[in-house]
Design an enzyme around this catalytic site. Structure first.
Site, short mmCIF file in Angstrom:
data_model
loop_
_atom_site.label_atom_id
_atom_site.label_comp_id
_atom_site.label_asym_id
_atom_site.label_seq_id
_atom_site.Cartn_x
_atom_site.Cartn_y
_atom_site.Cartn_z
N ASN A 32 0.84 -1.23 0.07
CA ASN A 32 -0.06 -0.03 -0.09
C ASN A 32 1.05 1.16 0.25
OD1 ASN A 32 0.99 0.06 2.75
ND2 ASN A 32 -0.84 0.43 3.58
N SER A 75 5.02 -4.03 6.70
CA SER A 75 5.27 -3.72 7.99
C SER A 75 6.00 -2.10 7.96
CB SER A 75 5.60 -4.53 9.22
OG SER A 75 5.90 -3.67 10.44
N ALA A 119 8.06 -12.39 7.94
CA ALA A 119 9.25 -11.71 8.47
C ALA A 119 9.10 -11.09 9.85
CB ALA A 119 9.09 -10.63 7.57
N TYR A 150 5.51 -2.10 17.56
CA TYR A 150 6.50 -2.90 16.54
C TYR A 150 6.67 -4.17 17.25
CZ TYR A 150 10.15 -4.12 13.26
OH TYR A 150 10.87 -4.94 12.12
N HIS A 186 14.87 3.50 2.04
CA HIS A 186 14.36 5.01 1.46
C HIS A 186 15.47 6.02 2.08
CE1 HIS A 186 11.55 7.97 0.70
NE2 HIS A 186 10.89 6.92 -0.13
P1 NAD Z 1 10.20 -1.08 4.28
O1 NAD Z 1 9.43 -0.15 5.15
O2 NAD Z 1 11.21 -0.87 3.23
O3 NAD Z 1 9.23 -2.22 3.64
C1 NAD Z 1 7.89 -2.40 4.08
C2 NAD Z 1 6.99 -2.40 3.09
O4 NAD Z 1 5.64 -2.89 3.64
C3 NAD Z 1 6.67 -1.10 2.48
O5 NAD Z 1 6.79 -1.01 0.97
C4 NAD Z 1 5.40 -0.72 2.89
O6 NAD Z 1 4.57 0.37 2.04
C5 NAD Z 1 4.47 -1.96 3.27
N1 NAD Z 1 3.44 -2.08 3.98
C6 NAD Z 1 3.36 -1.55 5.45
N2 NAD Z 1 2.28 -1.66 5.92
C7 NAD Z 1 1.49 -2.36 4.81
C8 NAD Z 1 0.14 -2.71 4.75
N3 NAD Z 1 -0.63 -2.65 5.81
N4 NAD Z 1 -0.44 -3.22 3.72
C9 NAD Z 1 0.19 -3.31 2.62
N5 NAD Z 1 1.94 -2.88 2.49
C10 NAD Z 1 2.28 -2.50 3.59
O7 NAD Z 1 11.02 -2.14 5.55
P2 NAD Z 1 11.94 -3.35 5.38
O8 NAD Z 1 13.14 -2.88 5.88
O9 NAD Z 1 12.03 -3.72 3.95
O10 NAD Z 1 11.23 -4.45 6.06
C11 NAD Z 1 10.53 -5.56 5.55
C12 NAD Z 1 10.05 -6.35 6.57
O11 NAD Z 1 11.21 -6.80 7.05
C13 NAD Z 1 9.21 -5.86 7.61
O12 NAD Z 1 8.08 -6.79 8.02
C14 NAD Z 1 10.20 -5.46 8.90
O13 NAD Z 1 9.75 -5.73 10.18
C15 NAD Z 1 10.82 -6.88 8.71
N6 NAD Z 1 12.52 -6.60 9.08
C16 NAD Z 1 13.44 -5.76 8.61
C17 NAD Z 1 14.53 -5.63 9.20
C18 NAD Z 1 15.58 -4.82 8.47
O14 NAD Z 1 16.75 -4.76 8.80
N7 NAD Z 1 15.48 -4.28 7.18
C19 NAD Z 1 14.92 -6.17 10.57
C20 NAD Z 1 13.91 -6.98 10.78
C21 NAD Z 1 12.58 -7.00 10.29
#
Ligand code: NAD
Ligand code: UDP
Length: 319
Positions: A32, A75, A119, A150, A186
């Protein structure tokens, strides 16, 4: 397989789309755009093995056609309250993505008898009292702290995933992801890697929150994606830590970034900006991933940061 990836327009989701398409699967991406960026998927436009559905996973999910696997990555993920993308500023959306989004994606997996991969995060360990963190550690989380929206949503998501596994016999996986970085984070994300890289590339001092003695263990995105794909193909239902066990203080990390970018502006300490509940130490024990998946990270911090710099330069308009 025909695979649904939620959070597909995000940092990790978009890399996962690329990797699974490369492996010969068809991917249905869902997002979204609350913290994601359509540009992360622009290169997949017109690819016959990719379709995109704009949808909020907190609402009932319908996907036309058969689905063989559901990977729930949607998320917000940044803790930084200074960022519009920080989950502290999106508290209800974050809880809904972790709770209702996990319920909806598990329901979809059940309807399709599909595999399900959640995830999850190192944040389920909170500000840990055990170090390094093994999967058997229950964590140390303040249920009403600023980060709880979170942490508790992800803890609920893990519990719900196990309930669907035990009660509905869904073929589930849980990956506990530790700090991961790389291209497509981002610019406004607010996490430490995008902040430090942009400051270094602008020859500004890097803003260290607190005294910089807190530690993290940074994993390059390609290593993480390899671990997740191996977990997907495995039959492991217990949570698996995926992250790089090389631990560094934030102060040392800032110095490394400055050295690699060639920034002489140093660092500045912003003690008041350290978020309540910010974990003091974080390091994954990856014994389980090594034993079960034969996985360990291969990319050093220096190599990973060097691979990430060109993306930030381009996004910032630096030639
Ligand atoms: P990010 O913010 O780049 O990606 C998250 C994506 O989810 C975004 O594109 C956002 O628009 C989408 N999103 C959020 N809520 C939504 C909803 N209700 N409906 C549809 N889309 C939705 O973050 P990321 O770093 O890519 O993280 C991705 C996942 O990995 C998350 O679940 C996060 O908790 C988990 N995670 C990431 C890390 C990290 O270091 N990057 C560490 C631990 C966990
Ligand atoms: N941090 C920092 N300066 C920044 C951004 C973050 O010193 O500009 C610190 C933050 O306080 C935390 C660590 O870097 O201790 C990692 O923060 P990040 O936002 O990347 O995510 P976290 O690991 O806390 O989930």
């Amino acid at each position: 397989m025909r695979i649904l990836i939620t959070g597909a327009a995000g940092f990790l989701g978009s890399h996962l789309c690329d990797r699974l398409i490369q492996e010969g699967h068809t991917v249905v991406g869902m997002d979204n755009f609350i913290t994601g960026d359509p540009n992360n998927l622009a290169h997949l436009a017109g690819n016959p093995n990719f379709i995109f559905i704009r949808h909020d996973v907190s609402n009932f999910i319908f996907v036309p056609g058969k689905i063989d696997a559901v990977l729930h990555f949607a998320s917000p993920a940044s803790p930084n309250p200074k960022s519009p993308y920080g989950y502290v500023n999106l508290p209800i959306q974050t809880m809904k993505a972790g709770a209702l989004g996990t319920h909806n994606t598990l329901g979809l997996a059940r309807a399709h008898r599909a595999k399900f991969l959640l995830a999850s995060t190192s944040e389920i360990y909170g500000d840990p009292l055990e170090h390094p963190q093994t999967e058997s550690y229950y964590g140390h989380v303040d249920p009403i702290g600023l980060r709880s929206v979170y942490d508790e949503a992800k803890r609920f998501a893990e519990a719900l995933t196990m309930a669907y596994h035990r009660f509905h016999d869904i073929d589930t996986r849980i990956v506990r992801i530790f700090n991961t970085y790389g291209p497509r984070m981002h610019l406004d994300d607010g996490r430490v890697v995008p902040n430090f890289l942009q400051q270094a590339l602008r020859n500004e001092p890097l803003t260290i929150y607190g005294d910089g003695s807190q530690t993290r263990s940074f994993c390059y995105v390609d290593d993480l994606i390899e671990g997740i794909v191996r977990l997907l193909y495995s039959s492991e239902h217990r949570p698996v830590n995926i992250g790089n066990p090389v631990e560094t203080t934030i102060k040392e990390f800032a110095e490394t970034i400055n050295k690699l970018v060639g920034n002489r502006a140093g660092v500045v300490y912003k003690k008041e900006e350290r978020l309540e509940g910010d974990p003091q130490r974080r390091q994954p024990d990856i014994t389980r991933a090594l034993e079960i998946l034969g996985w360990k990270p291969l990319v050093s911090l220096e190599e990973g940061i060097s691979r990430t710099i060109p993306f930030f330069k381009k996004s910032m308009g630096i030639v």
